[in-house]
Design a protein around this motif. Structure first.
Motif, PDB file in Angstrom:
ATOM      1  N   PHE A  32       0.838  -1.200   0.000  1.00 19.32           N
ATOM      2  CA  PHE A  32       0.000   0.000   0.000  1.00 19.32           C
ATOM      3  C   PHE A  32       0.872   1.250   0.000  1.00 19.32           C
ATOM      4  CE2 PHE A  32      -3.140  -2.768   2.523  1.00 19.32           C
ATOM      5  CZ  PHE A  32      -3.726  -3.224   1.364  1.00 19.32           C
ATOM      6  N   GLY A  33       1.995   1.182   0.713  1.00 17.30           N
ATOM      7  CA  GLY A  33       2.937   2.296   0.745  1.00 17.30           C
ATOM      8  C   GLY A  33       3.870   2.234  -0.453  1.00 17.30           C
ATOM      9  N   PRO A  34       4.986   2.994  -0.413  1.00 19.24           N
ATOM     10  CA  PRO A  34       5.944   2.949  -1.518  1.00 19.24           C
ATOM     11  C   PRO A  34       6.526   1.549  -1.681  1.00 19.24           C
ATOM     12  CG  PRO A  34       6.503   4.688   0.074  1.00 19.24           C
ATOM     13  CD  PRO A  34       5.410   3.880   0.674  1.00 19.24           C
ATOM     14  N   SER A  35       6.929   1.221  -2.879  1.00 27.52           N
ATOM     15  CA  SER A  35       7.582  -0.067  -3.118  1.00 27.52           C
ATOM     16  C   SER A  35       8.844  -0.150  -2.253  1.00 27.52           C
ATOM     17  CB  SER A  35       7.954  -0.179  -4.596  1.00 27.52           C
ATOM     18  OG  SER A  35       8.540  -1.426  -4.850  1.00 27.52           O
ATOM     19  N   PRO A  36       9.057  -1.261  -1.539  1.00 23.94           N
ATOM     20  CA  PRO A  36      10.224  -1.324  -0.656  1.00 23.94           C
ATOM     21  C   PRO A  36      11.532  -1.265  -1.426  1.00 23.94           C
ATOM     22  CG  PRO A  36       9.127  -3.461  -0.776  1.00 23.94           C
ATOM     23  CD  PRO A  36       8.248  -2.486  -1.477  1.00 23.94           C
ATOM     24  N   THR A  37      12.516  -0.628  -0.817  1.00 26.47           N
ATOM     25  CA  THR A  37      13.878  -0.620  -1.365  1.00 26.47           C
ATOM     26  C   THR A  37      14.786  -1.256  -0.320  1.00 26.47           C
ATOM     27  OG1 THR A  37      14.238   1.618  -0.520  1.00 26.47           O
ATOM     28  CG2 THR A  37      13.514   1.405  -2.814  1.00 26.47           C
ATOM     29  N   TRP A  38      15.911  -1.762  -0.776  1.00 27.99           N
ATOM     30  CA  TRP A  38      16.746  -2.610   0.073  1.00 27.99           C
ATOM     31  C   TRP A  38      18.193  -2.143   0.099  1.00 27.99           C
ATOM     32  CZ3 TRP A  38      13.605  -6.163   2.335  1.00 27.99           C
ATOM     33  CH2 TRP A  38      12.431  -6.526   1.657  1.00 27.99           C
ATOM     34  N   THR A  39      18.821  -2.377   1.232  1.00 30.71           N
ATOM     35  CA  THR A  39      20.275  -2.280   1.349  1.00 30.71           C
ATOM     36  C   THR A  39      20.796  -3.701   1.487  1.00 30.71           C
ATOM     37  OG1 THR A  39      20.144  -0.147   2.458  1.00 30.71           O
ATOM     38  CG2 THR A  39      22.193  -1.387   2.717  1.00 30.71           C
ATOM     39  N   ARG A  57      14.942  -0.291   3.623  1.00 32.54           N
ATOM     40  CA  ARG A  57      15.488   1.041   3.879  1.00 32.54           C
ATOM     41  C   ARG A  57      14.533   1.971   4.609  1.00 32.54           C
ATOM     42  NH1 ARG A  57      18.107   1.827  -1.980  1.00 32.54           N
ATOM     43  NH2 ARG A  57      20.123   0.859  -1.603  1.00 32.54           N
ATOM     44  N   HIS A  58      13.273   1.577   4.800  1.00 30.99           N
ATOM     45  CA  HIS A  58      12.338   2.496   5.458  1.00 30.99           C
ATOM     46  C   HIS A  58      12.796   2.809   6.887  1.00 30.99           C
ATOM     47  CE1 HIS A  58      10.486  -1.514   6.545  1.00 30.99           C
ATOM     48  NE2 HIS A  58      10.599  -0.959   7.733  1.00 30.99           N
ATOM     49  N   PHE A  85       5.349  -8.237   3.472  1.00 29.66           N
ATOM     50  CA  PHE A  85       5.836  -8.124   4.846  1.00 29.66           C
ATOM     51  C   PHE A  85       6.656  -6.842   5.035  1.00 29.66           C
ATOM     52  CE2 PHE A  85       4.753 -12.544   5.984  1.00 29.66           C
ATOM     53  CZ  PHE A  85       4.449 -12.384   7.327  1.00 29.66           C
ATOM     54  N   ALA A  86       7.435  -6.459   4.027  1.00 29.97           N
ATOM     55  CA  ALA A  86       8.182  -5.205   4.114  1.00 29.97           C
ATOM     56  C   ALA A  86       7.230  -4.029   4.247  1.00 29.97           C
ATOM     57  CB  ALA A  86       9.076  -5.036   2.887  1.00 29.97           C
ATOM     58  N   ASP A  87       6.127  -4.085   3.530  1.00 31.55           N
ATOM     59  CA  ASP A  87       5.111  -3.035   3.593  1.00 31.55           C
ATOM     60  C   ASP A  87       4.478  -2.988   4.987  1.00 31.55           C
ATOM     61  OD1 ASP A  87       3.699  -0.989   2.050  1.00 31.55           O
ATOM     62  OD2 ASP A  87       1.931  -2.280   2.178  1.00 31.55           O
ATOM     63  N   PHE A  88       4.192  -4.160   5.550  1.00 30.82           N
ATOM     64  CA  PHE A  88       3.668  -4.224   6.919  1.00 30.82           C
ATOM     65  C   PHE A  88       4.669  -3.619   7.904  1.00 30.82           C
ATOM     66  CE2 PHE A  88       4.066  -6.454  10.966  1.00 30.82           C
ATOM     67  CZ  PHE A  88       2.840  -6.151  11.558  1.00 30.82           C
ATOM     68  N   ALA A  89       5.945  -3.983   7.749  1.00 28.23           N
ATOM     69  CA  ALA A  89       6.978  -3.484   8.669  1.00 28.23           C
ATOM     70  C   ALA A  89       7.086  -1.959   8.588  1.00 28.23           C
ATOM     71  CB  ALA A  89       8.321  -4.134   8.356  1.00 28.23           C
ATOM     72  N   ALA A  90       7.076  -1.427   7.367  1.00 30.76           N
ATOM     73  CA  ALA A  90       7.164   0.026   7.196  1.00 30.76           C
ATOM     74  C   ALA A  90       5.974   0.719   7.849  1.00 30.76           C
ATOM     75  CB  ALA A  90       7.238   0.375   5.716  1.00 30.76           C
ATOM     76  N   ALA A  91       4.776   0.163   7.653  1.00 31.07           N
ATOM     77  CA  ALA A  91       3.562   0.776   8.209  1.00 31.07           C
ATOM     78  C   ALA A  91       3.550   0.740   9.730  1.00 31.07           C
ATOM     79  CB  ALA A  91       2.332   0.060   7.658  1.00 31.07           C
ATOM     80  N   ASN A  92       4.285  -0.215  10.326  1.00 32.38           N
ATOM     81  CA  ASN A  92       4.271  -0.378  11.779  1.00 32.38           C
ATOM     82  C   ASN A  92       5.583   0.008  12.447  1.00 32.38           C
ATOM     83  OD1 ASN A  92       1.573  -1.883  12.654  1.00 32.38           O
ATOM     84  ND2 ASN A  92       2.164  -2.637  10.628  1.00 32.38           N
ATOM     85  N   GLY A  93       6.466   0.658  11.685  1.00 33.16           N
ATOM     86  CA  GLY A  93       7.700   1.181  12.263  1.00 33.16           C
ATOM     87  C   GLY A  93       8.715   0.141  12.677  1.00 33.16           C
TER      88      GLY A  93
END
Length: 332
Positions: A32-39, A57-58, A85-93
């Protein structure tokens, strides 16, 4: 057995486990948020090999929990469930990381081994490293399919000491009885679609491994493999210390040792998963009080697509990471 934690209902236009599996993998909305980016970091292993670890990277607070996701067979940080799951993590800090099993990051690993469903020593080493690198963060871990079986094997092997490493673990659509899953994927529609898809990725990687390490296995026999049983018999089992496929599937399965788990653990399996026969799933009597079972009737294999918007299309797959992620967070 607990169903209430994930009251999933499939969209009416996606009847059956195969449709729910394939739609989620091929056509669903993942974020739902921005497409995840990775390091990406490269970690050298104790046996002079390497794995690649992708960290989202969020932004997350320095003391926020770290969610570690172990991917499934031939998966990666690009798999639809990893993105969700990355989107969930970003949304929940939350901080979020996907360690790749050996050879799954796009570059072949060096050692004469790959990865397997019972690779709990690898899980242990990876979680220890995360704990060392993030001493201020509570660790929670989830595994999808193969990764979930390996994670549950790790939790069972560690017993009481697992809680020194993680607060809680979850296995999603994992074939906890590998023989039942292995036979199911080798038959009928599964063999035509899923087995062919997995072998199309696994066989070329195995042949590159043979170029690295001549004589590792019989090339012609591997090229003749038509299912995962035959592939595992020639490649996965002997390379990782198992006698043959039955020995591997028996000793690597998490189901017989789930009662040894002493850390909060969740096993989520849809009853219509085409890879994991419902008859093979653990019962509450087999798992002990530390393991929660969610076994909804629908969802397929790592599917769980949800209708989205007025028309019900295109559908998203965030509901499952939300449910599993919030369950894990309850144990911090």
């Amino acid at each position: 057995m607990s169903h209430e934690g994930f009251s999933y209902a499939a969209p009416w236009w996606l009847p059956g486990g195969n449709a729910q599996t394939l739609w989620a993998a091929l056509a669903s909305r993942r974020h739902f948020g921005p497409s995840p980016t990775w390091t990406r970091q490269r970690w050298n292993t104790p046996d002079d090999d390497f794995i690649d670890v992708d960290q989202a990277r969020h932004a997350s607070a320095s003391k926020a929990p770290l969610l570690v996701l172990f991917h499934g067979l031939e998966g990666s940080s690009a798999s639809q469930y990893a993105v969700a799951f990355a989107d969930f993590a970003a949304a929940n800090g939350l901080a979020f990381a996907v360690p790749h099993f050996r050879g799954c990051s796009g570059e072949l690993n060096r050692a004469p081994r790959a990865y397997h469903s019972g690779d709990f020593e690898e899980i242990d080493w990876i979680l220890r490293r995360f704990a060392l690198e993030h001493p201020g963060r509570a660790l929670i871990a989830a595994g999808v399919s193969l990764g979930g079986n390996a994670l549950m094997r790790w939790a069972a092997e560690m017993g009481e000491s697992a809680s020194q490493r993680v607060r809680a673990v979850a296995a999603i659509c994992s074939p906890l009885d590998l023989a039942a899953g292995g036979h199911a994927i080798g038959q009928g529609f599964n063999r035509l679609v899923y087995t062919r898809m997995f072998l199309a990725s696994m066989v070329p990687k195995a042949l590159k491994k043979l170029e690295q390490h001549p004589g590792l296995f019989d090339r012609e026999a591997l090229l003749a493999a038509r299912n995962l049983y035959e592939f595992d018999n020639l490649f996965t089992a002997p390379l990782h210390g198992f006698r043959d496929t039955p020995d591997y599937w028996s000793r690597a399965s998490a189901k017989p040792v789930l009662h040894q788990i002493r850390v909060p653990a969740l096993a989520l399996n849809a009853l219509n998963d085409p890879f994991v026969p419902a008859s093979s799933l653990p019962t509450p009597q087999q798992v002990g009080r530390h393991v929660t079972l969610w076994q909804p009737g629908q969802g397929g294999h790592v599917g769980f697509p949800v209708s989205h918007g007025a028309v019900g299309l295109p559908g998203h797959v965030r509901a499952m990471p939300d449910a599993v992620g919030h369950w894990l967070l309850q144990h911090i």
